[in-house]
Motif scaffolding. Structure first.
Motif, PDB file in Angstrom:
ATOM      1  N   GLY A 101       0.816  -1.081   0.067  1.00 27.27           N
ATOM      2  CA  GLY A 101       0.125  -0.185   0.076  1.00 27.27           C
ATOM      3  C   GLY A 101       0.639   1.192   0.052  1.00 27.27           C
ATOM      4  N   LYS A 102       2.153   1.073  -0.174  1.00 28.67           N
ATOM      5  CA  LYS A 102       3.067   2.374  -0.168  1.00 28.67           C
ATOM      6  C   LYS A 102       3.828   2.554  -1.353  1.00 28.67           C
ATOM      7  N   GLN A 103       4.427   3.465  -1.404  1.00 31.66           N
ATOM      8  CA  GLN A 103       5.188   3.717  -2.620  1.00 31.66           C
ATOM      9  C   GLN A 103       6.601   3.304  -2.636  1.00 31.66           C
ATOM     10  N   ARG A 104       7.368   2.847  -3.578  1.00 28.10           N
ATOM     11  CA  ARG A 104       8.685   2.299  -3.337  1.00 28.10           C
ATOM     12  C   ARG A 104       9.419   3.621  -2.971  1.00 28.10           C
ATOM     13  N   GLU A 105      10.317   3.409  -2.194  1.00 23.46           N
ATOM     14  CA  GLU A 105      11.038   4.458  -1.617  1.00 23.46           C
ATOM     15  C   GLU A 105      12.872   3.999  -1.370  1.00 23.46           C
ATOM     16  N   LEU A 106      13.595   5.197  -1.484  1.00 26.84           N
ATOM     17  CA  LEU A 106      15.151   4.865  -1.261  1.00 26.84           C
ATOM     18  C   LEU A 106      15.298   4.444   0.042  1.00 26.84           C
ATOM     19  N   VAL A 107      15.851   3.303   0.194  1.00 19.11           N
ATOM     20  CA  VAL A 107      16.658   2.966   1.475  1.00 19.11           C
ATOM     21  C   VAL A 107      18.100   3.566   1.474  1.00 19.11           C
ATOM     22  N   ALA A 108      18.909   3.203   0.673  1.00 15.77           N
ATOM     23  CA  ALA A 108      20.218   3.688   0.566  1.00 15.77           C
ATOM     24  C   ALA A 108      21.017   3.382  -0.753  1.00 15.77           C
ATOM     25  N   PHE A 109      21.983   4.178  -1.075  1.00 16.49           N
ATOM     26  CA  PHE A 109      22.643   3.954  -2.365  1.00 16.49           C
ATOM     27  C   PHE A 109      24.146   4.367  -2.142  1.00 16.49           C
ATOM     28  N   ILE A 110      25.107   3.547  -3.063  1.00 16.49           N
ATOM     29  CA  ILE A 110      26.512   3.692  -2.921  1.00 16.49           C
ATOM     30  C   ILE A 110      27.103   3.943  -4.287  1.00 16.49           C
ATOM     31  N   THR A 111      27.882   4.810  -4.599  1.00 18.06           N
ATOM     32  CA  THR A 111      28.343   5.001  -5.794  1.00 18.06           C
ATOM     33  C   THR A 111      29.714   4.080  -6.009  1.00 18.06           C
ATOM     34  N   ASP A 112      30.335   4.085  -7.194  1.00 19.04           N
ATOM     35  CA  ASP A 112      31.440   3.682  -7.401  1.00 19.04           C
ATOM     36  C   ASP A 112      32.723   3.772  -6.814  1.00 19.04           C
ATOM     37  N   GLY A 113      32.522   5.363  -6.569  1.00 18.14           N
ATOM     38  CA  GLY A 113      33.610   6.051  -5.815  1.00 18.14           C
ATOM     39  C   GLY A 113      33.416   6.060  -4.152  1.00 18.14           C
ATOM     40  N   GLY A 114      32.242   5.324  -3.714  1.00 18.26           N
ATOM     41  CA  GLY A 114      32.128   5.268  -2.241  1.00 18.26           C
ATOM     42  C   GLY A 114      31.235   6.366  -1.868  1.00 18.26           C
ATOM     43  N   ILE A 115      30.523   7.135  -2.401  1.00 15.62           N
ATOM     44  CA  ILE A 115      29.602   8.048  -1.974  1.00 15.62           C
ATOM     45  C   ILE A 115      28.295   7.304  -1.525  1.00 15.62           C
ATOM     46  N   THR A 116      27.971   7.530  -0.352  1.00 16.00           N
ATOM     47  CA  THR A 116      26.686   6.931   0.082  1.00 16.00           C
ATOM     48  C   THR A 116      25.519   7.931   0.582  1.00 16.00           C
ATOM     49  N   ASN A 117      24.306   7.227   0.405  1.00  9.70           N
ATOM     50  CA  ASN A 117      23.222   8.214   0.925  1.00  9.70           C
ATOM     51  C   ASN A 117      22.154   7.225   1.464  1.00  9.70           C
ATOM     52  N   TYR A 118      21.657   7.853   2.477  1.00  4.01           N
ATOM     53  CA  TYR A 118      20.472   6.644   3.317  1.00  4.01           C
ATOM     54  C   TYR A 118      19.356   7.438   3.695  1.00  4.01           C
ATOM     55  N   ALA A 119      18.193   6.900   3.536  1.00  5.05           N
ATOM     56  CA  ALA A 119      16.750   7.588   4.252  1.00  5.05           C
ATOM     57  C   ALA A 119      17.102   7.642   5.497  1.00  5.05           C
ATOM     58  N   ASP A 120      16.536   8.774   6.035  1.00  6.48           N
ATOM     59  CA  ASP A 120      16.478   9.283   7.350  1.00  6.48           C
ATOM     60  C   ASP A 120      16.246   7.927   8.183  1.00  6.48           C
ATOM     61  N   SER A 121      15.086   7.147   7.890  1.00  8.52           N
ATOM     62  CA  SER A 121      14.711   6.024   8.511  1.00  8.52           C
ATOM     63  C   SER A 121      15.435   5.028   8.896  1.00  8.52           C
ATOM     64  N   VAL A 122      16.566   4.714   8.292  1.00  8.24           N
ATOM     65  CA  VAL A 122      17.551   3.756   8.270  1.00  8.24           C
ATOM     66  C   VAL A 122      18.920   4.254   8.934  1.00  8.24           C
TER      67      VAL A 122
END
Length: 118
Positions: A42-63
């Motif tokens: 019942g919810k939309q797909r959401e980003l959890v985390a990603f990482i680039t080939d160079g090591g840059i990361t990004n996380y959802a606040d919830s995790v």
């Protein structure tokens, strides 16, 4: 064409841990971001985390502080270590690979179910 194969989902009790893996094969962009998204019923797909080939990361606040994303560039594999899981983390988790700082197609895995329940 890029193929993504996910593994590691399952049933875990609240407070437990799981580790997801996603192996990519095919024509992968040299500059890319590999990540995990999730979709609960019942919810939309959401980003959890990603990482680039160079090591840059990004996380959802919830995790943040609970999940850690990492990758092995030699194996074109991305991992998601999930700790302190709670029922709100229950969802289908999808692996994704997309170009980073470039234009191109985004690819998705088939999804793996993560269920957090006592």
């Amino acid at each position: 064409q890029v193929q993504l194969v996910e593994s590691g989902g399952g049933l875990v009790q609240p407070g437990g841990s799981l580790r997801l893996s996603c192996a990519a094969s095919g024509s992968i962009f040299s500059r890319n971001a590999m990540g995990w998204y999730r979709q609960a019923p019942g919810k939309q797909r959401e980003l959890v985390a990603f990482i680039t080939d160079g090591g840059i990361t990004n996380y959802a606040d919830s995790v943040k502080g609970r999940f850690t994303i990492s990758r092995d560039n030699a194996k074109n594999t991305v991992y998601l270590q999930m700790n302190s899981l709670n029922p709100e983390d229950t969802a289908v988790y999808y692996c994704n690979v997309r170009p980073w700082l470039a234009v191109g197609e985004s690819y998705w895995g088939q999804g793996t179910q993560v269920t957090v329940s006592s």
